[in-house]
Design a protein around this motif. Sequence first.
Motif, short mmCIF file in Angstrom:
data_model
loop_
_atom_site.label_atom_id
_atom_site.label_comp_id
_atom_site.label_asym_id
_atom_site.label_seq_id
_atom_site.Cartn_x
_atom_site.Cartn_y
_atom_site.Cartn_z
N PRO A 178 0.85 -1.16 -0.02
CA PRO A 178 0.01 -0.14 0.05
C PRO A 178 0.73 1.27 0.14
O PRO A 178 1.82 1.27 0.75
N GLY A 179 0.51 2.23 -0.86
CA GLY A 179 1.32 3.65 -0.86
C GLY A 179 2.41 3.30 -2.03
O GLY A 179 3.24 4.49 -2.03
N THR A 180 2.77 2.34 -2.70
CA THR A 180 3.81 2.30 -3.33
C THR A 180 3.32 1.70 -4.94
O THR A 180 2.23 1.56 -4.95
N ALA A 181 4.05 2.13 -5.94
CA ALA A 181 3.56 2.14 -7.24
C ALA A 181 3.85 0.67 -7.64
O ALA A 181 4.74 0.06 -7.40
N PRO A 182 3.06 -0.09 -8.33
CA PRO A 182 2.83 -1.43 -8.74
C PRO A 182 4.26 -1.45 -9.98
O PRO A 182 4.30 -0.42 -10.76
N TYR A 183 4.52 -2.62 -10.25
CA TYR A 183 5.38 -2.81 -11.57
C TYR A 183 4.55 -2.26 -12.85
O TYR A 183 3.29 -2.81 -12.96
N ARG A 184 5.18 -1.73 -13.79
CA ARG A 184 4.41 -1.33 -15.00
C ARG A 184 5.31 -2.13 -15.96
O ARG A 184 6.58 -2.03 -16.16
N VAL A 231 17.58 1.04 -31.13
CA VAL A 231 16.68 1.28 -29.83
C VAL A 231 16.62 2.65 -29.14
O VAL A 231 17.69 2.93 -28.86
N LEU A 232 15.52 3.20 -29.14
CA LEU A 232 15.56 4.49 -28.42
C LEU A 232 15.47 4.46 -26.90
O LEU A 232 15.91 5.40 -26.31
N GLY A 233 14.89 3.38 -26.53
CA GLY A 233 14.98 3.21 -25.08
C GLY A 233 13.42 2.49 -24.63
O GLY A 233 13.15 1.91 -25.67
N THR A 234 13.28 2.33 -23.32
CA THR A 234 11.95 1.73 -22.79
C THR A 234 10.92 2.69 -22.45
O THR A 234 11.23 3.87 -21.73
N VAL A 235 9.59 2.42 -22.58
CA VAL A 235 8.59 3.44 -22.06
C VAL A 235 7.88 2.25 -21.25
O VAL A 235 7.80 1.19 -21.47
N LEU A 236 7.05 3.03 -20.08
CA LEU A 236 6.37 2.02 -19.31
C LEU A 236 4.97 2.05 -19.69
O LEU A 236 4.46 3.17 -20.34
#
Length: 148
Positions: free
Chosen positions: A35-41, A76-81
Amino acid sequence: MSDIFSIVGSSLDAQNARMGAIASNLANADSVAAPGTAPYRAHEVVFEASPLDPTDSDSDGTSTNDTTADDPGVSVLGTVLSNAAPKTTYDPSSPYADAQGYVTGSNVDPVHQMVDLIDSSNSYSASVAVLQQADRVDQQLLSSFQVS
């Protein structure tokens, strides 16, 4: 002929990065957040094509080999969530449940990830086949110049 090796090599690198992101996503598919933390995306790899420079051609339209631009291929430009909503389930007995009894999990869809993995694997295999064919063409070209 060196352009083909650059293009195929960049394709292999790009698909390798994509498969790495998919592996990470699948490893975190069932993760939950306190609770209060962000989940993995889920992570999604962003590609960019590096086309041949059209200014590098003769007046008859054939390409010249004196390019000073970047190698053609894929970068590869990178990653996005992922923007997908996280999964929530009602489980008030969980230590990860919030005040309302909901547990927040990652937004990874394993089925979608497996489809992406198959697509990436097929792209990787196709690139390897192109590389093998280019090698065969090079070998035949060299053997045609050999004196018996």
